[in-house]
Scaffold this motif. Structure first.
Motif, PDB file in Angstrom:
ATOM      1  N   MET A 336      -0.666 -19.894  -0.076  1.00  0.00           N
ATOM      2  CA  MET A 336      -1.860 -19.119   0.254  1.00  0.00           C
ATOM      3  C   MET A 336      -2.637 -19.736   1.421  1.00  0.00           C
ATOM      4  N   SER A 337      -2.350 -21.007   1.732  1.00  0.00           N
ATOM      5  CA  SER A 337      -3.029 -21.675   2.843  1.00  0.00           C
ATOM      6  C   SER A 337      -2.410 -21.352   4.202  1.00  0.00           C
ATOM      7  N   TYR A 338      -1.378 -20.514   4.210  1.00  0.00           N
ATOM      8  CA  TYR A 338      -0.723 -20.133   5.477  1.00  0.00           C
ATOM      9  C   TYR A 338      -1.759 -19.510   6.415  1.00  0.00           C
ATOM     10  N   LYS A 339      -1.815 -19.988   7.667  1.00  0.00           N
ATOM     11  CA  LYS A 339      -2.890 -19.589   8.575  1.00  0.00           C
ATOM     12  C   LYS A 339      -2.462 -18.537   9.603  1.00  0.00           C
ATOM     13  N   GLY A 340      -1.246 -18.039   9.521  1.00  0.00           N
ATOM     14  CA  GLY A 340      -0.847 -16.964  10.416  1.00  0.00           C
ATOM     15  C   GLY A 340      -1.442 -15.633   9.989  1.00  0.00           C
ATOM     16  N   LYS A 341      -1.223 -14.614  10.824  1.00  0.00           N
ATOM     17  CA  LYS A 341      -1.718 -13.274  10.509  1.00  0.00           C
ATOM     18  C   LYS A 341      -0.555 -12.281  10.533  1.00  0.00           C
ATOM     19  N   PHE A 342      -0.734 -11.186   9.807  1.00  0.00           N
ATOM     20  CA  PHE A 342       0.332 -10.201   9.627  1.00  0.00           C
ATOM     21  C   PHE A 342      -0.134  -8.804  10.010  1.00  0.00           C
ATOM     22  N   LYS A 343       0.807  -8.023  10.501  1.00  0.00           N
ATOM     23  CA  LYS A 343       0.613  -6.582  10.682  1.00  0.00           C
ATOM     24  C   LYS A 343       1.558  -5.853   9.740  1.00  0.00           C
ATOM     25  N   ARG A 344       1.156  -4.656   9.360  1.00  0.00           N
ATOM     26  CA  ARG A 344       1.963  -3.881   8.434  1.00  0.00           C
ATOM     27  C   ARG A 344       3.229  -3.356   9.103  1.00  0.00           C
ATOM     28  N   PRO A 427      10.532  17.065  -7.239  1.00  0.00           N
ATOM     29  CA  PRO A 427      10.964  16.524  -8.540  1.00  0.00           C
ATOM     30  C   PRO A 427      10.979  14.998  -8.493  1.00  0.00           C
ATOM     31  N   MET A 428      10.478  14.385  -9.557  1.00  0.00           N
ATOM     32  CA  MET A 428      10.347  12.925  -9.558  1.00  0.00           C
ATOM     33  C   MET A 428      11.705  12.228  -9.470  1.00  0.00           C
ATOM     34  N   TYR A 429      12.763  12.894  -9.963  1.00  0.00           N
ATOM     35  CA  TYR A 429      14.089  12.281  -9.925  1.00  0.00           C
ATOM     36  C   TYR A 429      14.738  12.371  -8.547  1.00  0.00           C
ATOM     37  N   MET A 430      14.058  13.038  -7.623  1.00  0.00           N
ATOM     38  CA  MET A 430      14.643  13.349  -6.315  1.00  0.00           C
ATOM     39  C   MET A 430      15.200  12.106  -5.622  1.00  0.00           C
ATOM     40  N   GLU A 431      16.472  12.141  -5.339  1.00  0.00           N
ATOM     41  CA  GLU A 431      17.125  11.058  -4.602  1.00  0.00           C
ATOM     42  C   GLU A 431      17.171  11.450  -3.136  1.00  0.00           C
ATOM     43  N   GLY A 432      16.128  11.099  -2.444  1.00  0.00           N
ATOM     44  CA  GLY A 432      16.049  11.426  -1.020  1.00  0.00           C
ATOM     45  C   GLY A 432      15.941  10.156  -0.215  1.00  0.00           C
ATOM     46  N   GLY A 433      15.013  10.142   0.684  1.00  0.00           N
ATOM     47  CA  GLY A 433      14.751   8.959   1.493  1.00  0.00           C
ATOM     48  C   GLY A 433      13.492   9.208   2.276  1.00  0.00           C
ATOM     49  N   PHE A 434      12.566   8.247   2.246  1.00  0.00           N
ATOM     50  CA  PHE A 434      11.290   8.410   2.944  1.00  0.00           C
ATOM     51  C   PHE A 434      10.947   7.105   3.650  1.00  0.00           C
ATOM     52  N   VAL A 435      10.304   7.229   4.805  1.00  0.00           N
ATOM     53  CA  VAL A 435       9.790   6.073   5.530  1.00  0.00           C
ATOM     54  C   VAL A 435       8.297   6.275   5.730  1.00  0.00           C
ATOM     55  N   GLU A 436       7.545   5.210   5.496  1.00  0.00           N
ATOM     56  CA  GLU A 436       6.091   5.255   5.615  1.00  0.00           C
ATOM     57  C   GLU A 436       5.670   5.379   7.086  1.00  0.00           C
ATOM     58  N   VAL A 437       4.634   6.153   7.329  1.00  0.00           N
ATOM     59  CA  VAL A 437       4.026   6.242   8.658  1.00  0.00           C
ATOM     60  C   VAL A 437       2.765   5.385   8.635  1.00  0.00           C
ATOM     61  N   ILE A 438       2.721   4.362   9.498  1.00  0.00           N
ATOM     62  CA  ILE A 438       1.605   3.402   9.511  1.00  0.00           C
ATOM     63  C   ILE A 438       0.550   3.831  10.526  1.00  0.00           C
ATOM     64  N   HIS A 439      -0.688   3.957  10.068  1.00  0.00           N
ATOM     65  CA  HIS A 439      -1.815   4.237  10.970  1.00  0.00           C
ATOM     66  C   HIS A 439      -2.719   3.020  11.126  1.00  0.00           C
ATOM     67  N   ASP A 440      -2.541   2.049  10.243  1.00  0.00           N
ATOM     68  CA  ASP A 440      -3.391   0.857  10.206  1.00  0.00           C
ATOM     69  C   ASP A 440      -2.856  -0.188  11.182  1.00  0.00           C
ATOM     70  N   LYS A 441      -3.620  -0.534  12.196  1.00  0.00           N
ATOM     71  CA  LYS A 441      -3.212  -1.530  13.201  1.00  0.00           C
ATOM     72  C   LYS A 441      -3.875  -2.885  12.983  1.00  0.00           C
ATOM     73  N   LYS A 442      -4.598  -3.041  11.888  1.00  0.00           N
ATOM     74  CA  LYS A 442      -5.354  -4.261  11.634  1.00  0.00           C
ATOM     75  C   LYS A 442      -4.423  -5.436  11.348  1.00  0.00           C
TER      76      LYS A 442
END
Length: 562
Positions: A336-344, A427-442
């Protein structure tokens, strides 16, 4: 009574360690320098050593036909990392008690440590009868009402029934056929019983063959594996641990019962040190066997080095894996003491159910479909590649299927069109494929990611940790934070220059020390340093817990009749 070192180690129960042995005779009877793993030791007749541990170092494989080996069978030496996948051939020789099984067969918490046996006769218990030929899974060994017993299970009509068998239970017990495949290392660690050999069959053909391969070209037969152990021992007048191969041509005699074992140095593993009471810290210790590695603090933990062990503690780490489609992935434990920063970085979701798990009240999940899905229900939406959705919530909806109405779980979403939004149900069982679209640049600190988002979560390093010379995470194109774990550490520093202290992991660092009767000059530890720890695939699975806690998608209904 004297025996060869090989015979003694093959029959030695690890629970009986340590053992004191006296060298009786052999090719080293006049005294000779023996070198193994960089350690030199003189093994002369009359020499006394204390065996503190042993593990399989390599395997001698006899090539056999019809699952039988003869004196003319070719023998080859195989390292534990020899490539290929193997099936274990069930041993036809029975065991005659549960105690014998626990003494000779590895039983442990991983999937490799659950051996299966059957009895040719019924076993009648208080509230259950185990039928002859029924597969019994051995799960663990523990004390039950003051008696040592094995926790077992049988499966009947897809239902598991648990029971215990005392170690005193006698009868014939045969190994069940095993349809799993294993690497040679897995077989060496879990599937070779004490005092027995193991027959294995090559399950997949090696991709490449060259003259350096010890097995015949296009070999697909059976191998009889005989282990050669690496024995860890302590000698009377040495402060390090020596390593001896069990096939060394010497004879030994067990003199433990008539020898003062306290006259040897007492090696302690880090687990042994951690089990000491908090009142015993701080303490001074000398390293008898240090870990390998050039990264701090491992580069100063060498044999003969004196260290101060200030205290034991529990510390939080984030378990992270490299994001890549091919194998193998690198794995890290990040303090947790790691001092780097991350982007999503965008997350990938294989089913609609994964979208439901990942959605958050704090932020709407926006995804794009990467795989088409044709819904078998007219009430539900069919997805095309490129469709974009805002994920809403889980619902239950009545649908018509094969002329009958039924209720199923669905995921309510809003499809993003060019100038409007359309409410749809997936349907919740749907076997598809999705990729997240990121709007957060923080950019986020590690603690912020863990506090604000639900793990697993994808990131990349945007600002490296400038407090260290080399930030190993900065070179990784993408990371998935999988879970927070709490692990055991010892806080140590060097006695010669205690300007900084380090947290070292108790269960992943192969290191032995012996305690010195010296006073600690500085009771308060200096500034604590932590480091990103890269862990092996095996260590990764030992610390990973989230998989067992994750819910699985509901079952998919039957397919449409063709």
């Amino acid at each position: 009574m004297a025996s060869t070192l090989e015979k003694f180690i093959h029959s030695l129960d690890p629970r009986a360690l340590p053992r004191v042995l006296q060298i009786q005779s052999g090719i080293y009877f006049q005294g000779s320098i023996y070198e193994m793993f960089g350690n030199e030791c003189c093994l002369s007749t009359g020499e006394v050593i204390k065996v503190i541990g042993f593990k399989i170092n390599k395997l001698i494989a006899s090539i056999c036909e019809h699952n039988e080996v003869s004196q003319f069978s070719a023998k080859v030496e195989l390292p534990l990392n020899f490539p290929g996948l193997y099936k274990v051939v069930a041993d036809k020789t029975p065991y005659f008690s549960i105690e014998e099984i626990t003494r000779k067969v590895s039983i442990g918490p991983t999937r490799f440590g659950h051996p299966c046996f059957y009895s040719p006769e019924d076993i009648k218990l208080a509230n259950l009868t185990i039928k002859h030929g029924e597969q019994i899974t051995f799960n663990s060994v523990e004390e039950v009402n003051g008696t040592m017993a094995v926790n077992c299970g049988v499966v009947r009509n897809n239902q598991s029934h648990s029971f215990t068998l005392p170690l005193s239970q006698e009868g014939k017990f045969y190994e069940c056929e095993d349809d799993q495949i294993y690497t040679l290392k897995e077989i060496a660690e879990w599937k070779i019983p004490k005092c027995r050999n193991r027959i294995v069959k090559l399950s997949n053909t090696l991709n490449t063959w060259d003259s350096s391969n010890p097995l015949p070209e296009n070999f697909d037969g059976c191998l009889v594996l005989t282990p050669v152990y690496e024995v860890q021992a302590v000698m009377k007048f040495r402060k390090d641990i020596v390593h001896i191969l069990s096939d060394l041509d010497i004879e030994v005699k067990d003199i433990t019962d008539c020898y003062d074992i306290s006259s040897f140095l007492q090696p302690l593993s880090l687990e042994d040190v951690f089990e000491r009471t908090s009142k015993e810290f701080p303490m001074v210790a000398e390293i008898m066997e240090g870990p390998s590695g050039s990264q701090k603090p491992y580069n100063f933990l060498h044999t003969g080095k004196e260290i101060i062990i200030y205290k034991k503690s529990q510390a939080t780490r984030v378990l992270a894996s490299e994001i890549r489609s091919d194998s193998p992935k690198r794995h890290f434990l990040i303090p947790m003491s790691y001092k780097g920063k991350f982007k999503r970085r965008p997350r990938e979701f294989p089913t609609a159910y994964d979208l439901e798990i990942a959605r958050s009240e704090k932020e709407q999940l926006h995804v794009v479909a990467t795989k088409a899905f044709d819904s078998p229900h007219k009430e539900l939406f069919s997805v095309s590649v490129g469709d974009q959705f805002l994920v809403q919530q889980c619902q239950t909806r009545e649908v018509l299927y094969e002329g009958r109405k039924k209720f199923i779980d669905v995921l309510a979403c809003e499809q993003i069109l060019s100038d409007t939004y359309k409410k749809v149900l997936l349907p919740m069982y749907m076997e598809g494929g999705f990729v997240e679209v990121i709007h957060d640049k923080k950019q986020y600190q590690l603690s912020e990611v863990c506090k604000k988002f639900r793990l697993p979560f994808n990131v990349k390093v945007s600002v490296r940790d400038l407090s260290v010379e080399e930030d190993v995470l900065a070179a990784v194109p993408g990371l998935q934070f999988e879970e927070e774990i709490t692990d055991s550490y010892l806080l140590i520093s060097s006695t010669t220059s205690p300007v900084e202290s380090w947290e070292i992991p108790v269960f992943r660092l192969n290191m032995s020390v012996h305690l010195l009767s010296k006073d600690v000059q500085t009771v308060v530890p200096p500034a604590t340093k932590t480091t990103v720890e890269e862990v092996s695939e095996e260590q990764y699975y030992m610390v990973r817990r989230y998989e067992n806690q994750t819910l699985h998608p509901p079952p998919r209904p039957p397919k449409k009749p063709t």
